[in-house]
Every structure is written in C-alpha cells, then in structure tokens.
Design a protein around this motif. Structure first.
Motif, short mmCIF file in Angstrom:
data_model
loop_
_atom_site.label_atom_id
_atom_site.label_comp_id
_atom_site.label_asym_id
_atom_site.label_seq_id
_atom_site.Cartn_x
_atom_site.Cartn_y
_atom_site.Cartn_z
N LEU A 1 0.83 -1.21 0.00
CA LEU A 1 0.00 0.00 0.00
C LEU A 1 0.87 1.26 0.00
O LEU A 1 0.51 2.26 -0.62
CB LEU A 1 -0.96 0.00 1.19
CG LEU A 1 -2.14 -0.98 1.09
CD1 LEU A 1 -3.00 -0.92 2.34
CD2 LEU A 1 -2.99 -0.69 -0.15
N LEU B 1 0.86 4.27 -2.74
CA LEU B 1 0.86 5.71 -2.42
C LEU B 1 1.99 6.41 -3.19
O LEU B 1 1.81 7.50 -3.74
CB LEU B 1 1.04 5.89 -0.91
CG LEU B 1 0.92 7.32 -0.38
CD1 LEU B 1 -0.45 7.89 -0.66
CD2 LEU B 1 1.20 7.35 1.11
N ILE C 1 -5.92 3.05 1.31
CA ILE C 1 -4.53 3.10 1.77
C ILE C 1 -4.45 3.36 3.27
O ILE C 1 -3.72 2.66 3.98
CB ILE C 1 -3.73 4.16 0.99
CG1 ILE C 1 -3.66 3.76 -0.49
CG2 ILE C 1 -2.32 4.31 1.57
CD1 ILE C 1 -3.12 4.83 -1.41
N ILE D 1 0.52 8.20 8.46
CA ILE D 1 0.30 7.69 7.10
C ILE D 1 -1.02 8.22 6.54
O ILE D 1 -1.10 8.57 5.36
CB ILE D 1 0.38 6.15 7.09
CG1 ILE D 1 1.85 5.74 7.19
CG2 ILE D 1 -0.26 5.57 5.82
CD1 ILE D 1 2.11 4.30 7.44
N VAL E 1 -0.26 11.76 5.49
CA VAL E 1 0.56 11.78 4.27
C VAL E 1 -0.29 11.41 3.06
O VAL E 1 -0.19 12.02 1.98
CB VAL E 1 1.77 10.82 4.41
CG1 VAL E 1 2.50 10.66 3.07
CG2 VAL E 1 2.74 11.34 5.47
N THR E 2 -1.18 10.42 3.23
CA THR E 2 -2.05 10.00 2.13
C THR E 2 -2.95 11.15 1.70
O THR E 2 -3.10 11.42 0.50
CB THR E 2 -2.91 8.78 2.55
OG1 THR E 2 -2.04 7.76 3.04
CG2 THR E 2 -3.70 8.23 1.36
N VAL F 1 -0.79 13.65 -0.18
CA VAL F 1 -0.44 13.18 -1.53
C VAL F 1 -1.66 13.28 -2.46
O VAL F 1 -1.55 13.77 -3.59
CB VAL F 1 0.10 11.73 -1.49
CG1 VAL F 1 0.15 11.12 -2.89
CG2 VAL F 1 1.48 11.70 -0.86
N LEU F 2 -2.82 12.86 -1.96
CA LEU F 2 -4.02 12.87 -2.82
C LEU F 2 -4.45 14.29 -3.17
O LEU F 2 -4.96 14.54 -4.26
CB LEU F 2 -5.17 12.13 -2.13
CG LEU F 2 -4.99 10.60 -2.05
CD1 LEU F 2 -6.05 9.99 -1.15
CD2 LEU F 2 -5.05 9.97 -3.44
#
Lengths: 137, 133
Positions: free
Chosen positions: A52, A56, B77, B116, B119-120, B123-124
């Motif tokens: 995963l 990312l 994620i 995380i 961060v996800t 990033v998105l």
C-alpha cells in the motif's frame, strides 16, 4: 500456570506476592502448525502495508509529469507483488472466515454469513478490476 | 472497574471504541480490496496480460484526479494501517518483545497510522488536481 498454590497462600509469614510471568521459549511458534499459521496471519499486515505504501508512492509519482512517470515493470516488483498477493489472500481467507464467529443474526446460519462475505469480496474485486482495466487504454 | 467488581465511573470507552472500530474496518478493507489491486496493478499489468489504468500517465492522472477515486484511495490506503499497527505491535509481543505493549510503542504504532493517513491525504490533494473529467 498460577504461581501461588493453596498451601502457600495459607502461610502466615506473607511472602511477597509472586507474579506469574509467562515465558515463551524462542521459536515457540515453530513448534505447532496452528501457532505457525497464527503468526503468519498476524504477519500478513507487513507485506500488505509495504504494498500500500508502494501504491501511495505510485500516486505521488504522477506529479513528475508525463515524461517523468514510468509504470513499474521490473521482475523484482512482480515477484514482490506475487509474495504480497499470497499473504493478502491468506488475510482475506482468515478475516472473512471470522465473520461467521463475530456476526450473529437470528435464524441465519453462520456458514451463510461467511458465504455472503466471500460473495461481497468477489463482487468488490470484479468492480475494482473492471475500473482498473476499463479506464486503461 | 475496581477490584470489588463495581464500576466506578460508568462511561462509554469512546477511545477504545474508536481504535477497535478502526482495527475492524481496516481488516475488512484490507481483506476485500487489497488482493485485486495487487493482482491487477502488481502482477497482470506489469506482465502485460491486461491493460491497466496506471500503465500510462494520462489514464492514471485522469482516474487519480477524480474526487470519488481520491476518497476511495484514502480509505484503501489509510484505514488498513490502523489494523496493521495493532497486528504488528502484538506480533512483536508474541515474538518476545514485551516493550511493544508500552505506551511509547502504542504512540509509535498508532501514531504511525495517523501519520500515514495525513501523508495519504496530502499526496491525494497535491499530486493531481481534483477534476471530474
């Protein structure tokens, strides 16, 4: 298992309470098939987490622009994915099988609940595959 | 609960509920969604058996720009990491690392899942602008 026996408890001198310390010998999980499978089940989290994180990273790489974006195709990545898939499927199998123990609906046999979980998994997989493949060129 | 078995402060353990809920949901999401992504994007796509959306830049940014896909990717994620954090922490305990029970270890593992998630989201939101195209 309990350290304090009945005879000792009756002792008038009150010795300091002895604490039960479970001690697992190194490699205890290799001694029985069930222990081993339990540890494998818990371990499945690590390969799935790594994959995963890679996904990312793949999303983030889209910011490199059309010239800087390369899809993964190395044999190492494919081997990595095959290993992750094996662990992921084991997680799916063990986790969805648990549903029959966790979910209780009056009049519905647990086997049917487990079956419905696996059916939901297949439907979700088909939809995701259709999107991933259908929007490609 | 004290040693007499009486409940001192009867209140709902909301934090307990939250972490347990995230653990269960993370397990379900990992079980139902992860294998097909690994199979299609990790094996069939790279082998060239099927055409996959992430093989080309233009198809990849088009789908990642979709707001519903962004929301889906966040769930796919981030949420499993709350499951992974719990499992890996207790895996360490089982393999003979009692320190994994400690509060600092909890902060590292569950805090890691929170990081995380952040961060996800970052990033998105920053990689491909949101578009309905």
């Amino acid at each position: 298992m309990k350290a304090l026996g009945g005879a000792e408890a009756a002792d008038s001198t009150h010795p300091p309470p002895r604490v039960y310390k479970p001690e697992m010998p190194r490699g205890w999980w290799l001694r029985q098939r069930h222990y081993f499978l339990y540890i494998i089940r818990e371990f499945t989290a690590l390969p799935m987490a790594l994959w995963l994180l890679w996904l990312l990273y793949e999303i983030q790489r889209a910011s490199n622009g059309p010239k800087g974006y390369y899809p993964p195709s190395s044999p190492a990545f494919i081997v990595f994915s095959i290993i992750v898939l094996a662990f992921a499927l084991y997680h799916t199998y063990t986790f969805l099988s648990l549903a029959g123990v966790i979910i209780h609906i009056k009049g519905v046999p647990s086997r049917l609940i487990v079956l419905s979980q696996f059916a939901a998994w297949l439907v979700a997989s088909a939809v995701i595959a259709a999107v991933l493949i259908g929007f490609a060129r | 609960m004290n040693h007499d078995g009486h409940v001192k402060n009867p209140r709902t353990a909301y934090t307990h509920l939250l972490w347990w809920f995230l653990f269960a949901q993370g397990g379900v999401i990992a079980a139902i969604l992860v294998p097909i992504h690994v199979l299609v994007q990790g094996i069939l796509g790279p082998l060239g058996i099927v055409r996959v959306v992430d093989r080309h830049y233009d198809t990849w940014i088009r789908i990642v720009g979709n707001p519903i896909v962004k929301l889906y990717l966040l769930v796919l994620i981030a949420v499993p990491f709350f499951h992974f954090a719990h499992r890996l922490r207790y895996l360490l305990v089982d393999l003979g690392v009692p320190a994994a029970r400690s509060v600092p270890a909890q902060v590292i593992f569950y805090g890691g899942a929170v990081v995380i998630t952040a961060v996800t989201i970052w990033v998105l939101l920053t990689t491909v602008p949101i578009s309905f195209g």
